[in-house]
Design an enzyme around this catalytic site. Structure first.
Site, PDB file in Angstrom:
ATOM      1  N   ASP A  54      -1.344  -2.231  -3.971  1.00  0.00           N
ATOM      2  CA  ASP A  54      -2.754  -2.222  -3.570  1.00  0.00           C
ATOM      3  C   ASP A  54      -3.374  -0.899  -3.997  1.00  0.00           C
ATOM      4  O   ASP A  54      -2.666   0.094  -4.192  1.00  0.00           O
ATOM      5  CB  ASP A  54      -2.871  -2.330  -2.041  1.00  0.00           C
ATOM      6  CG  ASP A  54      -2.718  -3.754  -1.536  1.00  0.00           C
ATOM      7  OD1 ASP A  54      -2.796  -4.690  -2.338  1.00  0.00           O
ATOM      8  OD2 ASP A  54      -2.513  -3.926  -0.313  1.00  0.00           O
ATOM      9  N   MET A  55      -4.703  -0.868  -4.107  1.00  0.00           N
ATOM     10  CA  MET A  55      -5.375   0.387  -4.439  1.00  0.00           C
ATOM     11  C   MET A  55      -6.234   0.812  -3.253  1.00  0.00           C
ATOM     12  O   MET A  55      -6.972   0.011  -2.691  1.00  0.00           O
ATOM     13  CB  MET A  55      -6.232   0.225  -5.688  1.00  0.00           C
ATOM     14  CG  MET A  55      -6.724   1.528  -6.264  1.00  0.00           C
ATOM     15  SD  MET A  55      -5.399   2.665  -6.751  1.00  0.00           S
ATOM     16  CE  MET A  55      -5.004   2.084  -8.407  1.00  0.00           C
ATOM     17  N   ARG A  68     -12.865  -3.974   7.254  1.00  0.00           N
ATOM     18  CA  ARG A  68     -13.327  -4.044   5.855  1.00  0.00           C
ATOM     19  C   ARG A  68     -13.861  -5.443   5.535  1.00  0.00           C
ATOM     20  O   ARG A  68     -14.837  -5.607   4.823  1.00  0.00           O
ATOM     21  CB  ARG A  68     -12.204  -3.630   4.892  1.00  0.00           C
ATOM     22  CG  ARG A  68     -11.940  -2.132   4.895  1.00  0.00           C
ATOM     23  CD  ARG A  68     -11.138  -1.695   3.681  1.00  0.00           C
ATOM     24  NE  ARG A  68      -9.765  -2.171   3.745  1.00  0.00           N
ATOM     25  CZ  ARG A  68      -8.789  -1.586   4.439  1.00  0.00           C
ATOM     26  NH1 ARG A  68      -9.033  -0.488   5.104  1.00  0.00           N
ATOM     27  NH2 ARG A  68      -7.575  -2.078   4.435  1.00  0.00           N
ATOM     28  N   ARG A 111      -4.571  -6.754 -11.023  1.00  0.00           N
ATOM     29  CA  ARG A 111      -5.446  -7.467 -10.086  1.00  0.00           C
ATOM     30  C   ARG A 111      -6.790  -6.728 -10.072  1.00  0.00           C
ATOM     31  O   ARG A 111      -6.855  -5.557  -9.684  1.00  0.00           O
ATOM     32  CB  ARG A 111      -4.802  -7.426  -8.702  1.00  0.00           C
ATOM     33  CG  ARG A 111      -5.671  -7.972  -7.580  1.00  0.00           C
ATOM     34  CD  ARG A 111      -4.927  -7.880  -6.243  1.00  0.00           C
ATOM     35  NE  ARG A 111      -3.755  -8.737  -6.232  1.00  0.00           N
ATOM     36  CZ  ARG A 111      -2.729  -8.602  -5.382  1.00  0.00           C
ATOM     37  NH1 ARG A 111      -2.718  -7.634  -4.487  1.00  0.00           N
ATOM     38  NH2 ARG A 111      -1.698  -9.430  -5.437  1.00  0.00           N
ATOM     39  N   THR A 118     -11.492 -12.161  -6.519  1.00  0.00           N
ATOM     40  CA  THR A 118     -12.875 -12.158  -6.035  1.00  0.00           C
ATOM     41  C   THR A 118     -13.207 -13.519  -5.436  1.00  0.00           C
ATOM     42  O   THR A 118     -12.629 -14.534  -5.824  1.00  0.00           O
ATOM     43  CB  THR A 118     -13.870 -11.837  -7.178  1.00  0.00           C
ATOM     44  OG1 THR A 118     -15.203 -11.842  -6.657  1.00  0.00           O
ATOM     45  CG2 THR A 118     -13.793 -12.839  -8.327  1.00  0.00           C
ATOM     46  N   LYS A 135       0.866  -1.189   0.000  1.00  0.00           N
ATOM     47  CA  LYS A 135       0.000   0.000   0.000  1.00  0.00           C
ATOM     48  C   LYS A 135       0.896   1.230   0.000  1.00  0.00           C
ATOM     49  O   LYS A 135       1.702   1.401   0.917  1.00  0.00           O
ATOM     50  CB  LYS A 135      -0.864   0.040   1.266  1.00  0.00           C
ATOM     51  CG  LYS A 135      -2.102  -0.787   1.172  1.00  0.00           C
ATOM     52  CD  LYS A 135      -3.036  -0.523   2.356  1.00  0.00           C
ATOM     53  CE  LYS A 135      -4.304  -1.318   2.191  1.00  0.00           C
ATOM     54  NZ  LYS A 135      -4.092  -2.728   1.866  1.00  0.00           N
ATOM     55  N   LYS A 169     -13.471  -5.920  -6.614  1.00  0.00           N
ATOM     56  CA  LYS A 169     -14.688  -5.097  -6.658  1.00  0.00           C
ATOM     57  C   LYS A 169     -14.427  -3.708  -6.077  1.00  0.00           C
ATOM     58  O   LYS A 169     -14.950  -2.717  -6.556  1.00  0.00           O
ATOM     59  CB  LYS A 169     -15.814  -5.774  -5.870  1.00  0.00           C
ATOM     60  CG  LYS A 169     -16.414  -6.971  -6.589  1.00  0.00           C
ATOM     61  CD  LYS A 169     -17.679  -7.478  -5.899  1.00  0.00           C
ATOM     62  CE  LYS A 169     -18.168  -8.754  -6.550  1.00  0.00           C
ATOM     63  NZ  LYS A 169     -19.380  -9.306  -5.887  1.00  0.00           N
TER      64      LYS A 169
END
Ligand code: FDA
Length: 310
Positions: A137-138, A290, A187, A228, A100, A190
């Site tokens: 990571d987003m 989360r 990657r 997912t 991250k 959702k």
């Protein structure tokens, strides 16, 4: 509403302190986070490797606003990459790392972009030396442009660096088209952050958006990573791979540690590539909240654990 409440709790320092200090929390958290130390992550990845599942390791921590902490996180990645290399797990990318940017300085005032880029570069170099890769990571949508800019810069020297795209954002189908080139690792997930309607699809529209982005990636020349647990999307990914005549080595499925482990194993056993995202470290609170928000059943599991042991 429950989801929003839990995502709000993820940001609440008071609740975080309470949950983190509860003596039973750690035992219950183990289902999703194998532990706080590098050896815990190595143990979890070794067990997965023995059942033909690959791994990506995330040292937990986000939103660092302190340079010393950003450096500490970079150092944790360097340590974990050498520990995994010593176990022979990094070669060929059996174990890679997820990073991250906010954990390595992106949110620092003034020169956050430069600091995060430099730290990420050092992690990418260590990964390359160990024979593996890094995936960025987003985080929430206010960071997407900066993260994709950092990706572009990193890929000049480390072309295997991967990125996460979040299907719920309106922009993502276009971002997938931009990143569906040769050697590009994307990657697709959702999206775990609560985003406003002005930038993100909501509810079942997210699944439709996921399929649109997946079609772009699977038709492209890059390396899609299908992140997912949704059985319908896993099935659609398989159908798209067959339609485009994709070799099983040209894409992979990804799921989170502790979530749908039987399905992970089924996918690995049928000869497809399956990678499990393993988070570890002391800062598990935001990550855990989360996961709770995604599935209220997890909250029941957590509270049952607290009640039975408290
Ligand atoms: P969805 O939430 O609709 O779940 C489908 C089904 O999967 C559920 O019905 C249930 O059976 C099972 N399931 C899903 N979540 C579960 C849970 N928590 N516990 C138990 N069962 C569950 N997000 C982000 O914003 N930025 C990022 O960088 C990443 N990175 C990332 C990496 C990897 C490898 C994965 C798998 C996911 C992410 N995510 C992420 C998280 C992602 O955006 C998303 O929030 C979760 O994967 C949940 O969405 P699903 O696609 O699984 O569908």
């Amino acid at each position: 509403m429950l989801r929003n409440g839990l995502l709000h709790l993820a940001d609440s320092t008071r609740v975080r302190d309470l949950v983190e200090q509860a003596p039973v929390s750690r035992a219950v958290v183990r289902r999703f986070v194998p532990g706080a130390g590098t050896t815990d992550a190595v143990g979890a990845a070794t067990a997965l490797a023995s059942t033909h599942r690959m791994a990506t390791i995330d040292y937990l921590g986000e939103d660092t606003t302190d340079l010393a902490h950003a450096e500490h996180t970079r150092d944790a990645y360097l340590t974990l990459l050498s520990a995994f290399a010593a176990e022979g797990l990094t070669s060929g990318g059996v174990v890679e790392v997820s990073l991250k940017l906010s954990a390595v300085g992106q949110a620092l005032p003034d020169d956050g972009h430069r600091v995060a880029l430099e730290h990420a570069r050092q992690v990418c170099q260590a990964a390359l030396n160990a024979g593996t890769t890094v995936t960025l990571d987003m985080e929430d949508h206010t960071t997407t442009d900066a993260t994709l800019e950092t990706l572009r810069e990193l890929r000049q020297d480390f072309p295997d660096t991967g990125a996460v795209l979040q299907a719920h954002l309106h922009r993502t189908e276009a971002d997938c088209a931009d990143l569906a080139d040769e050697g590009s690792r994307v990657r697709l997930c959702k999206g775990a952050y609560k985003e406003p309607e002005s930038v993100a699809f909501q509810g079942s529209d997210v699944d439709k958006a996921y399929v649109r982005s997946l079609k772009v990636l699977m038709a492209g020349r890059g390396y899609p990573m299908i992140a997912t647990h949704d059985p319908r999307l896993v099935e659609i990914a398989g159908a798209l791979a067959a339609k485009h005549g994709r070799d099983p080595k040209s894409f992979e499925y990804q799921m989170l540690y502790g979530i749908r482990p039987e399905e992970q194993q089924r996918i690995a056993d049928r000869g497809d590539q399956m990678r499990v995202y393993i988070p570890y470290g002391e800062q598990w609170y935001g990550y855990l909240m989360r996961r709770m928000a995604e599935k209220p059943g997890n909250l029941a599991f957590f509270l049952r654990g607290v009640a039975s042991k408290g």
